[in-house]
Design an enzyme around this catalytic site. Sequence first.
Site, PDB file in Angstrom:
ATOM      1  N   ALA A  76       0.889  -1.321  -0.032  1.00 55.87           N
ATOM      2  CA  ALA A  76       0.040  -0.104   0.064  1.00 55.87           C
ATOM      3  C   ALA A  76       0.927   1.116  -0.040  1.00 55.87           C
ATOM      4  CB  ALA A  76      -1.004  -0.025   1.160  1.00 55.87           C
ATOM      5  N   GLY A 109       6.521   4.443  -6.726  1.00 54.26           N
ATOM      6  CA  GLY A 109       6.911   4.580  -8.043  1.00 54.26           C
ATOM      7  C   GLY A 109       6.142   3.924  -9.144  1.00 54.26           C
ATOM      8  N   GLY A 110       5.861   2.535  -9.161  1.00 55.49           N
ATOM      9  CA  GLY A 110       5.009   1.949  -9.685  1.00 55.49           C
ATOM     10  C   GLY A 110       5.592   0.428  -9.976  1.00 55.49           C
ATOM     11  N   GLU A 129      12.900   5.235 -14.442  1.00 59.22           N
ATOM     12  CA  GLU A 129      13.614   4.952 -13.058  1.00 59.22           C
ATOM     13  C   GLU A 129      14.912   4.577 -13.030  1.00 59.22           C
ATOM     14  OE1 GLU A 129      11.184   2.867 -10.082  1.00 59.22           O
ATOM     15  OE2 GLU A 129       9.991   4.292  -9.818  1.00 59.22           O
ATOM     16  N   HIS A 136      17.066   2.089   0.815  1.00 53.57           N
ATOM     17  CA  HIS A 136      16.643   2.985  -0.088  1.00 53.57           C
ATOM     18  C   HIS A 136      17.459   4.247   0.109  1.00 53.57           C
ATOM     19  CE1 HIS A 136      14.238   5.775  -2.388  1.00 53.57           C
ATOM     20  NE2 HIS A 136      13.772   4.844  -3.047  1.00 53.57           N
ATOM     21  N   ARG A 164      20.767   1.299  -6.957  1.00 54.50           N
ATOM     22  CA  ARG A 164      20.587   1.935  -5.639  1.00 54.50           C
ATOM     23  C   ARG A 164      21.653   1.613  -4.589  1.00 54.50           C
ATOM     24  NH1 ARG A 164      14.349   0.126  -4.386  1.00 54.50           N
ATOM     25  NH2 ARG A 164      13.495   1.902  -5.601  1.00 54.50           N
ATOM     26  N   HIS A 213      14.822  -1.139   2.891  1.00 56.20           N
ATOM     27  CA  HIS A 213      13.630  -0.723   2.173  1.00 56.20           C
ATOM     28  C   HIS A 213      13.269  -2.123   1.426  1.00 56.20           C
ATOM     29  CE1 HIS A 213      11.083   1.285  -0.563  1.00 56.20           C
ATOM     30  NE2 HIS A 213      11.811   0.999  -1.727  1.00 56.20           N
ATOM     31  N   GLU A 237       7.556 -10.628  -1.827  1.00 49.66           N
ATOM     32  CA  GLU A 237       8.765 -10.129  -1.163  1.00 49.66           C
ATOM     33  C   GLU A 237       9.358 -11.087  -0.037  1.00 49.66           C
ATOM     34  OE1 GLU A 237       9.289  -5.950   0.157  1.00 49.66           O
ATOM     35  OE2 GLU A 237      10.877  -6.374   1.188  1.00 49.66           O
ATOM     36  N   ARG A 260      17.938  -5.510  -6.431  1.00 50.74           N
ATOM     37  CA  ARG A 260      16.617  -5.376  -7.062  1.00 50.74           C
ATOM     38  C   ARG A 260      16.580  -4.032  -8.088  1.00 50.74           C
ATOM     39  NH1 ARG A 260      11.336  -2.792  -5.449  1.00 50.74           N
ATOM     40  NH2 ARG A 260      12.703  -1.262  -4.145  1.00 50.74           N
ATOM     41  N   SER A 278       9.658  -5.356  -7.692  1.00 56.03           N
ATOM     42  CA  SER A 278       9.179  -6.277  -6.802  1.00 56.03           C
ATOM     43  C   SER A 278       7.845  -6.420  -6.727  1.00 56.03           C
ATOM     44  CB  SER A 278       9.814  -5.475  -5.510  1.00 56.03           C
ATOM     45  OG  SER A 278       9.446  -4.183  -5.373  1.00 56.03           O
TER      46      SER A 278
HETATM   47  C1  FAD Z   1       7.616   2.975   0.709  1.00 58.04           C
HETATM   48  C2  FAD Z   1       7.736   1.762  -0.360  1.00 58.04           C
HETATM   49  C3  FAD Z   1       7.807   2.074  -1.597  1.00 58.04           C
HETATM   50  C4  FAD Z   1       8.032   1.137  -2.603  1.00 58.04           C
HETATM   51  N1  FAD Z   1       7.838   1.384  -3.977  1.00 58.04           N
HETATM   52  C5  FAD Z   1       7.936   0.471  -4.802  1.00 58.04           C
HETATM   53  C6  FAD Z   1       7.511   0.521  -6.070  1.00 58.04           C
HETATM   54  O1  FAD Z   1       7.311   1.699  -6.421  1.00 58.04           O
HETATM   55  N2  FAD Z   1       7.593  -0.369  -6.815  1.00 58.04           N
HETATM   56  C7  FAD Z   1       7.704  -1.905  -6.638  1.00 58.04           C
HETATM   57  O2  FAD Z   1       7.834  -2.738  -7.262  1.00 58.04           O
HETATM   58  N3  FAD Z   1       7.982  -1.959  -5.146  1.00 58.04           N
HETATM   59  C8  FAD Z   1       8.163  -1.111  -4.257  1.00 58.04           C
HETATM   60  N4  FAD Z   1       8.357  -1.320  -3.227  1.00 58.04           N
HETATM   61  C9  FAD Z   1       8.325  -2.718  -2.770  1.00 58.04           C
HETATM   62  C10 FAD Z   1       7.121  -3.175  -2.671  1.00 58.04           C
HETATM   63  O3  FAD Z   1       6.085  -2.502  -2.167  1.00 58.04           O
HETATM   64  C11 FAD Z   1       7.055  -4.655  -1.940  1.00 58.04           C
HETATM   65  O4  FAD Z   1       8.220  -5.264  -2.238  1.00 58.04           O
HETATM   66  C12 FAD Z   1       5.829  -5.636  -2.180  1.00 58.04           C
HETATM   67  O5  FAD Z   1       4.552  -4.473  -1.918  1.00 58.04           O
HETATM   68  C13 FAD Z   1       5.635  -6.619  -1.209  1.00 58.04           C
HETATM   69  O6  FAD Z   1       4.413  -7.011  -1.445  1.00 58.04           O
HETATM   70  P1  FAD Z   1       4.041  -8.312  -0.706  1.00 58.04           P
HETATM   71  O7  FAD Z   1       2.519  -8.676  -1.017  1.00 58.04           O
HETATM   72  O8  FAD Z   1       4.707  -9.664  -1.006  1.00 58.04           O
HETATM   73  O9  FAD Z   1       3.964  -7.860   0.820  1.00 58.04           O
HETATM   74  P2  FAD Z   1       3.225  -6.836   1.563  1.00 58.04           P
HETATM   75  O10 FAD Z   1       2.728  -5.795   1.005  1.00 58.04           O
HETATM   76  O11 FAD Z   1       4.615  -6.003   2.636  1.00 58.04           O
HETATM   77  O12 FAD Z   1       2.267  -7.377   2.570  1.00 58.04           O
HETATM   78  C14 FAD Z   1       2.662  -8.394   3.722  1.00 58.04           C
HETATM   79  C15 FAD Z   1       1.233  -9.055   4.334  1.00 58.04           C
HETATM   80  O13 FAD Z   1       1.693 -10.028   5.227  1.00 58.04           O
HETATM   81  C16 FAD Z   1       0.973  -9.749   6.337  1.00 58.04           C
HETATM   82  N5  FAD Z   1       1.805 -10.345   7.359  1.00 58.04           N
HETATM   83  C17 FAD Z   1       2.999 -10.342   7.610  1.00 58.04           C
HETATM   84  N6  FAD Z   1       3.410 -11.297   8.631  1.00 58.04           N
HETATM   85  C18 FAD Z   1       2.148 -11.759   9.247  1.00 58.04           C
HETATM   86  C19 FAD Z   1       1.984 -12.482  10.170  1.00 58.04           C
HETATM   87  N7  FAD Z   1       2.743 -13.069  11.253  1.00 58.04           N
HETATM   88  N8  FAD Z   1       0.626 -12.694  10.485  1.00 58.04           N
HETATM   89  C20 FAD Z   1      -0.280 -12.339   9.607  1.00 58.04           C
HETATM   90  N9  FAD Z   1      -0.203 -11.670   8.773  1.00 58.04           N
HETATM   91  C21 FAD Z   1       1.180 -11.394   8.361  1.00 58.04           C
HETATM   92  C22 FAD Z   1       0.981  -8.164   6.610  1.00 58.04           C
HETATM   93  O14 FAD Z   1      -0.112  -7.766   7.452  1.00 58.04           O
HETATM   94  C23 FAD Z   1       0.668  -8.048   5.245  1.00 58.04           C
HETATM   95  O15 FAD Z   1      -0.815  -7.929   4.713  1.00 58.04           O
HETATM   96  C24 FAD Z   1       8.145  -0.304  -2.230  1.00 58.04           C
HETATM   97  C25 FAD Z   1       8.149  -0.413  -0.796  1.00 58.04           C
HETATM   98  C26 FAD Z   1       8.054   0.631   0.388  1.00 58.04           C
HETATM   99  C27 FAD Z   1       8.005   0.156   1.709  1.00 58.04           C
END
Ligand code: FAD
Length: 527
Positions: free
Chosen positions: A50, A54-55, A120, A239, A285, A344, A368, A379, A384
Amino acid sequence: MALQVDNIIETKGALILGAGVAGLFTALKLAPFPAVVLADTRPGVSGSSARAQGGIAASVGQGDSWQSHAADTVAAGAGLCDPAIAALVAREAPARIEDLVRYGASFDRRADGSLAVGREAAHSAARIVHVSGDRAGAEVTRALADRTQETPSVTLMEGFHAIELALRDGRVVGLFARVCDGPVRRLVLLRASCVILATGGLGALYAVSTNPPETRGEGLGMAARAGAVIADPEFVQFHPTAIAVDRDPAPLATEALRGEGSILVDEVGRRFMPAIHPLAELAPRDVVARAIHREIVAGHRVFLDCRQAVGAAFARAFPTVHAACREAGIDPAVQPIPVAPAAHYHMGGIAADTRGRSSLEGLWAVGECAATGLHGANRLASNSLLEALVFGARAAEDVRANVATRTVGGTVPAPTRYAAPPVPRALREAMTRHVGLERDALGLAEALRSIDRIERAGGHEPSLLNMTVAAKMVVAGALARRESRGGHYRSDYPRTDSVPVRTFMTLADADRIAAAPTADPKIRAAH
Ligand SMILES: Cc1cc2nc3c(=O)[nH]c(=O)nc-3n(C[C@H](O)[C@H](O)[C@H](O)COP(=O)(O)OP(=O)(O)OC[C@H]3O[C@@H](n4cnc5c(N)ncnc54)[C@H](O)[C@@H]3O)c2cc1C
């Protein structure tokens, strides 16, 4: 120690842990195969997803190609990317963006209706699809959450904090989670045909991080404790430009600002990147982050100066960054933004194959928390979210084809949210001090001692163990890698080995390294 279970919940198909982009997208791709998405936070606003600004990278722009996207990915990975995985991801990227559009994500478009793409760092073409400038993560997560709510095969269960995988004869058959039933804390066992971990990264294990508190490596820790192979854990990306205004998590000045031509300067306006790398501010990076880190260690302050490149367009083009700056009393249209590097992204994770399968039967990992070989040692920006989409779709296809649904009965309780204990401050400080942008054997050994102390003080609390085990995997990987490469920099081994070798280790391997850190000749020499 056996866990006392208060309640057993039988789920019919896949149990997905995590409601970020990886978890929600996988659930939608599984449909009509049944899936429960379980998370401790609210789907739609959950995890790093959330917050992404960037995108998403995909070769959808004119003149671009998946071959060029794959080549840029491999170049950024400092010799450790799996080129076949980079090709696979780059090839499938445009189709996954189409999926998101179908699910309701409203990407920015050009006047002719085609997708608008930005550029980027370390991308050789404009290929980042975005939403309202810097709101890609918020919008994509919202769209996926809305869509899952309308999808009958998906059940969203919020407020559950998972602590341990359930195993039978070496196979993952569910997981244990804590939940509050009114004021009463309960432990539930959720049984499932298979478990898909989508728990995000481990940035919140560091004191200075852009990640929200729920991304604390617990999925990786749970998998490692169950015996899964972990790949490349030492590679953490920092980052370069978190906004240095003392907030946790640290708000981010997106990479796209440097893509637009913003420059890095010190307190007297001296630009330092051109002397360090031919791509200057658009260098990979790790190069930019270490350059800023060294300026700060040398006593300077570092600023991102967007006045020329973005100026008056700032509020419209980058509303999220603009709001974070304004909250801190900075007007980025006319003032340079103070910046510092922050933890990051975790390139390492649960080793997963092209179908998202881990080394444990019944366990998949996507997003991730997984390490597919795409990112190597560093990366490429905006790859990601893409990795989460590509492997979410592949894992879903594999599960649909190979996993049977079960007949279940019983009801699911409506929980109130269980608040997991926070990451111990001592752990976050040890990780930042000793396992950050520059590492050495003595510091890594000190980090292991801190982790051991924290584990002992916390008894055998599983949630704490998940975090300390995740941290231990990063430290053990960093100790074992006696070279510098990509996001991993050893000041005592600054050179890069001629032959790149990926790390694959279990918790037993990490424990062996932790038990004998003095095996490192640099430590022996210091004694
Ligand atoms: C500020 C920021 C900017 C970014 N910008 C970009 C971008 O522009 N482009 C890009 O490609 N990537 C970007 N990234 C990286 C990217 O956002 C993440 O790598 C990606 O969103 C990871 O998605 P995910 O679904 O794997 O994990 P997440 O979105 O982190 O979701 C993890 C989920 O697991 C749940 N969870 C974890 N542990 C437990 C537990 N023990 N019990 C129950 N629930 C649990 C959490 O509550 C959450 O719902 C950015 C990251 C950050 C922090």
